[in-house]
Design a protein around this motif. Structure first.
Motif, short mmCIF file in Angstrom:
data_model
loop_
_atom_site.label_atom_id
_atom_site.label_comp_id
_atom_site.label_asym_id
_atom_site.label_seq_id
_atom_site.Cartn_x
_atom_site.Cartn_y
_atom_site.Cartn_z
N LYS A 1 -5.36 -2.22 1.13
CA LYS A 1 -3.99 -2.19 0.62
C LYS A 1 -3.89 -3.13 -0.58
O LYS A 1 -4.27 -4.30 -0.49
N THR B 1 -1.22 -4.70 -3.17
CA THR B 1 0.22 -4.94 -3.35
C THR B 1 0.46 -5.73 -4.63
O THR B 1 -0.14 -6.80 -4.83
N THR C 1 -3.13 2.21 -1.97
CA THR C 1 -4.32 2.04 -1.13
C THR C 1 -5.53 2.67 -1.80
O THR C 1 -5.44 3.77 -2.36
N GLU D 1 3.07 -0.92 -3.46
CA GLU D 1 1.83 -0.88 -2.69
C GLU D 1 1.08 0.43 -2.96
O GLU D 1 1.69 1.49 -3.13
#
Length: 466
Positions: free
Chosen positions: A100, A102, A114, A112
């Motif tokens: 993740k 952020t 991924t 956010e």
């Protein structure tokens, strides 16, 4: 990708008061255990960037890049992320690590995204476990090229391509798995000519390897070099570290002589001018005529009925050959198991008379030492043949090996006798008390190997133990 808005930070006035933007270069990184990879991307925000955080529990990753700390005098509005991480050596192909990422701006807005990290990548090129020889001769009287090549990959093969541009040959075959053997017969024009052939193999990640051969279509040439093969399977011509097949003597026009020590009664030998295959030319006995033929599909091995030294003379044009036993005239060095002593008259005193390999890449031995008291790589002497020295060893694929064969010396010196090599790229013959340094050779596969050296024949090799 998700965006959130938190309470604003009154220390930083709003410009657009919008969430930051993060654009990664990829959403899936494929790596392999122990390999470093990089998470890359660009973060932007009109109000100003505060931080980027990367998190994954399985990777033990919790990294925050605090821009306000790292750049106290500058409010960043754009940042190029380039974060390096080394994959764990214990990672497996089926593992998945969603990281993740952020991004937070100075107004408290967060975005956010991924990136999935998996250790199923492939960064190793395929290999030719059996490659065509660099020089191939196809005879006018039988203008067929029987091509056999074997390839391997650590993960998954994808394709093999054979190209002979001047003959408009471009054969591409889709393949899979970790090994593949390509076989095809190519009809060549029945005229004297020279062609260039390339064979290219690729894997699923498009790592590639290529080999190039020159094909000469002609009458039977007077080959500069001829080799003795004492193996039945063509794959055994390329599974050695060096020394197979064995170079023999070119004694005259179309005339050759092989000197060979036969370790096992009933061994069959054939003769080939190309080193990696029995095709397209292999000299064996024609069962119909009793003479040698160059046709590999007809010729049978010459069977050697007894253990001992043989001299084989043959003519590649007439097919006539002669096989006889002989006794080497090379002076014996005596017993080389350490029970015999030698004094080099250099002040080192009487010491065990032994022969060693002094070099690099030898298991359990320091580099380039002849000192048996310092774990020099001592050879054993065949109890049935004093000229044959040998030793087994376990080697790892990719290990680079080079050495000189030398008498042992407790000071690590290099007195005579010693044997280097003939200067050929593949160390085809040994030279006593002279010659060139060995060309470095690469171990083709993990396993147990046998080193053999015959100081009467001046030939050595490292072959797999089966």
């Amino acid at each position: 990708m998700s965006m959130t808005s938190c309470s604003s930070d009154d220390d930083y006035p709003a410009v657009d008061d919008q969430a930051p933007v993060i654009q990664l270069t990829t959403d899936h990184i494929q790596t392999e255990p122990g390999r470093q990879f990089t998470i890359e991307g660009v973060a932007k925000d009109a109000d100003g960037l505060k931080s980027i955080t990367l998190e994954n529990e399985g990777m033990n990753l919790d990294k925050t890049i605090d821009f306000l700390t790292y750049y106290p005098d500058t409010l960043l509005h754009e940042y190029s992320l380039s974060y390096h991480y080394t994959a764990g050596s214990e990672w497996k192909d089926g593992d998945q690590f969603p990281v993740k990422v952020t991004v937070e701006d100075v107004r408290g807005h967060q975005t956010e995204t991924t990136v999935l990290v998996t250790p199923d990548g492939d960064f190793t090129a395929p290999t030719f476990t059996q490659a065509p020889s660099k020089e191939l001769t196809v005879l006018l009287q039988n203008p067929k090229l029987n091509l056999t090549t074997a390839v391997a990959d650590n993960k998954n093969l994808s394709y093999i391509v054979v190209s002979i541009p001047d003959l408009n040959v471009h054969d591409s075959v889709s393949i899979s798995g970790t090994t593949y053997i390509y076989n095809k017969v190519y009809e060549m024009p029945q005229k004297e000519a020279t062609y260039t052939m390339t064979v290219k193999v690729g894997d699923k990640f498009n790592n590639t390897a290529t080999t190039t051969s020159t094909i000469k279509v002609s009458d039977l040439p007077d080959f500069d070099k001829m080799y003795l093969a004492d193996v039945d399977d063509a794959a055994d011509l390329t599974s050695d570290v060096y020394g197979v097949p064995m170079l023999i003597e070119h004694t005259g026009k179309y005339q050759y002589r092989a000197l060979y020590y036969n370790q096992k009664a009933g061994t069959g030998v054939r003769f080939i001018p190309q080193k990696t295959d029995f095709q397209p030319i292999c000299f064996g006995v024609d069962p119909t005529t009793g003479l040698l033929t160059s046709n590999p599909n007809v010729g049978q091995p010459i069977k050697l009925s007894k253990v001992g030294y043989y001299e084989i003379d043959f003519n590649t044009v007439t097919g006539e050959y002669d096989v006889k036993s002989y006794t080497p005239t090379t002076a014996s060095l005596g017993i080389l198991d350490g029970s015999q002593k030698i004094d080099f008259k250099d002040g080192s005193g009487a010491q065990a008379y032994e022969i060693v390999l002094a070099g690099s890449g030898l298991p359990g031995a320091p580099s380039w030492t002849t000192n048996p008291n310092n774990n020099a790589f001592v050879l054993y002497q065949d109890k049935n043949n004093p000229y044959r020295l040998y030793r087994e060893m376990t080697l790892t694929k990719g290990t680079k090996i080079s050495f000189t064969i030398s008498v042992a010396h407790i000071w690590g010196w290099w007195p005579e006798p010693y044997w280097r090599f003939d200067g050929s790229d593949e160390n085809e013959a040994n030279k006593p008390n002279g010659g060139d340094n060995m060309k470095e050779m690469t171990v083709p596969a993990d396993g147990k190997y046998l080193f053999e050296f015959d100081y009467a024949l001046l030939r050595s090799r490292i072959i797999p133990v089966k």
